[in-house]
Design a protein around this motif. Structure first.
Motif, short mmCIF file in Angstrom:
data_model
loop_
_atom_site.label_atom_id
_atom_site.label_comp_id
_atom_site.label_asym_id
_atom_site.label_seq_id
_atom_site.Cartn_x
_atom_site.Cartn_y
_atom_site.Cartn_z
N GLU A 14 67.73 -17.07 38.66
CA GLU A 14 68.67 -16.17 38.59
C GLU A 14 68.06 -14.71 38.62
OE1 GLU A 14 71.46 -17.00 35.39
OE2 GLU A 14 72.54 -18.25 36.77
N PHE A 15 68.93 -13.82 39.22
CA PHE A 15 68.03 -12.54 39.41
C PHE A 15 69.54 -11.55 39.40
CE2 PHE A 15 68.91 -13.27 43.68
CZ PHE A 15 69.25 -12.14 44.41
N TYR A 16 69.29 -10.22 39.02
CA TYR A 16 70.31 -9.24 38.90
C TYR A 16 70.44 -8.29 40.17
CZ TYR A 16 71.74 -9.46 34.00
OH TYR A 16 71.99 -9.98 32.74
N ALA A 17 71.47 -8.73 41.12
CA ALA A 17 71.54 -7.81 42.42
C ALA A 17 72.01 -6.46 42.06
CB ALA A 17 72.62 -8.52 43.43
N VAL A 18 72.84 -6.47 40.93
CA VAL A 18 73.34 -5.08 40.54
C VAL A 18 73.17 -5.37 38.91
CG1 VAL A 18 75.29 -3.38 39.90
CG2 VAL A 18 74.74 -4.67 42.23
N GLU A 19 72.66 -4.35 37.99
CA GLU A 19 72.48 -4.45 36.56
C GLU A 19 72.76 -3.49 35.62
OE1 GLU A 19 68.91 -5.61 33.57
OE2 GLU A 19 68.49 -5.35 35.47
N ASN A 20 74.07 -3.64 35.04
CA ASN A 20 74.42 -2.80 33.78
C ASN A 20 74.65 -1.35 34.60
OD1 ASN A 20 75.17 -2.15 31.35
ND2 ASN A 20 73.17 -1.49 30.58
#
Length: 358
Positions: free
Chosen positions: A25-31
């Motif tokens: 899993e990875f963040y495409a958009v993070e916080n």
């Protein structure tokens, strides 16, 4: 359009995807937290894969955030489907209906909403006039140029009178000259209608020319948000300075600081600069010089050797060496100035107000 303008607020939004190759899993958009004021034209700008399109699709409702909440005009909208949100999207591919003429393409959304026939006709004709497509309502879409198709796609979105208009790289299929004229038209229409617009592009000049505010993204996070002038003249990171326009970076050491001023050492010379981002004494930093902010002269701050000298009409383009550091210079209106040739020595001359330290 006599309708309340709506702003958009993103509070700690994240979107997580799974890499199909690794399964990780990875963040495409993070916080990500953003506040887009009602009636403004805001551009999400960044390289491919930075998260700008994912952010736009979450606002539209085509993607759901895994964390955080999206607000439209003060209303939380995470739970709403795209057709229930007060938004309309202009797509990169135009997404026109090929078997419908111009009028029916623009009227499509109004017919689905079962508006009265006369109201539909009035609204469609008004919008076609606004985008300068009146008189072409009976044309089939395959008889239109790329620019005309883009105008129809814009009219189809505007006729719904949305609170927020979303653009997903709408000009990338047009040739360079048409892109410039269309972005100008889009900006004029947005200002005339007064609608809130959120625009995605990877084209820096496009973002600079149409935006009230630019939001630069990298690797799923916001790097900087501000007016085009703030982003260009006061970048807060090397990534932003390098991504917006052209930038030269010279290695520098901070010798002293005083309120808004800093004394630095570059290539053995001491300089005083007025713009610096909280640099501390002893820090190794980068002096940022825009190519148009520097000229070559008989006297100046730093000695340089000309490596390349090319006449470009409106400006003389130079590549020079300061020590072992290569810089680009665009010396505008060179007609009455001395032109330096490759191999010659010269000095860099610049206004200390036009340089800054990262």
């Amino acid at each position: 359009m006599e309708k309340e303008k709506k702003g958009v607020r993103l509070e700690h939004i994240s979107k997580i995807y799974q890499d199909p190759k690794t399964g990780k899993e990875f963040y495409a958009v993070e916080n990500t937290t953003l506040d887009i004021e009602a009636g403004t034209f805001v551009t999400l700008l960044g390289p491919s894969g930075c998260g700008k399109t994912t952010t736009l699709r979450m606002i539209a409702g085509f993607e759901s955030p895994d964390e955080g909440e999206i607000y439209l005009g003060g209303e939380a909208i995470n739970h709403l489907t795209p057709n229930k949100r007060d938004t309309a999207m202009v797509f990169q591919s135009y997404a026109l209906l090929p078997h419908y003429n111009v009028f029916d393409n623009v009227a499509y959304g109004l017919k689905i909403r079962k508006l009265p026939k006369e109201e539909i006709r009035e609204r469609v004709m008004n919008i076609l006039k606004l985008v300068e497509m009146d008189g072409m309502e009976s044309r089939m879409t395959n008889q239109l140029s790329g620019g005309q198709q883009q105008r129809v796609a814009l009219a189809r979105a505007l006729v719904l009178e949305p609170g927020v208009l979303l653009f997903d790289e709408p000009l990338s299929n047009l040739d360079a000259k048409l892109r410039v004229s269309m972005r100008t038209e889009i900006r004029k229409i947005q200002q005339k209608v007064g609608i809130t617009a959120i625009y995605v592009t990877h084209d820096q000049s496009e973002a600079m020319s149409i935006s009230d505010k630019i939001i630069i993204m990298s690797k799923g996070k916001v790097e900087q948000a501000g007016t085009p002038q703030e982003i260009y003249y006061h970048p807060n990171s090397r990534f932003v300075a390098d991504f917006i326009g052209e930038a030269n970076f010279l290695e520098a050491e901070v010798l002293s600081t005083e309120e808004e001023k800093a004394r630095i050492q570059v290539a053995g010379k001491q300089l005083e600069v007025n713009n610096f981002c909280g640099a501390k004494i002893g820090d190794k930093a980068a002096l940022v010089l825009r190519p148009e902010a520097v000229t070559l002269a008989e006297q100046g701050y730093l000695e340089a050797t000309v490596v390349l000298s090319t006449f470009m009409g409106a400006y003389q383009y130079y590549q020079v060496l300061v020590g072992d550091m290569e810089l680009q210079i665009t010396d505008y209106n060179p007609v009455n100035r001395r032109v330096y040739q490759a191999g010659e020595k010269a000095f860099l001359d610049f206004d200390s107000q036009g340089v800054y330290i990262l």
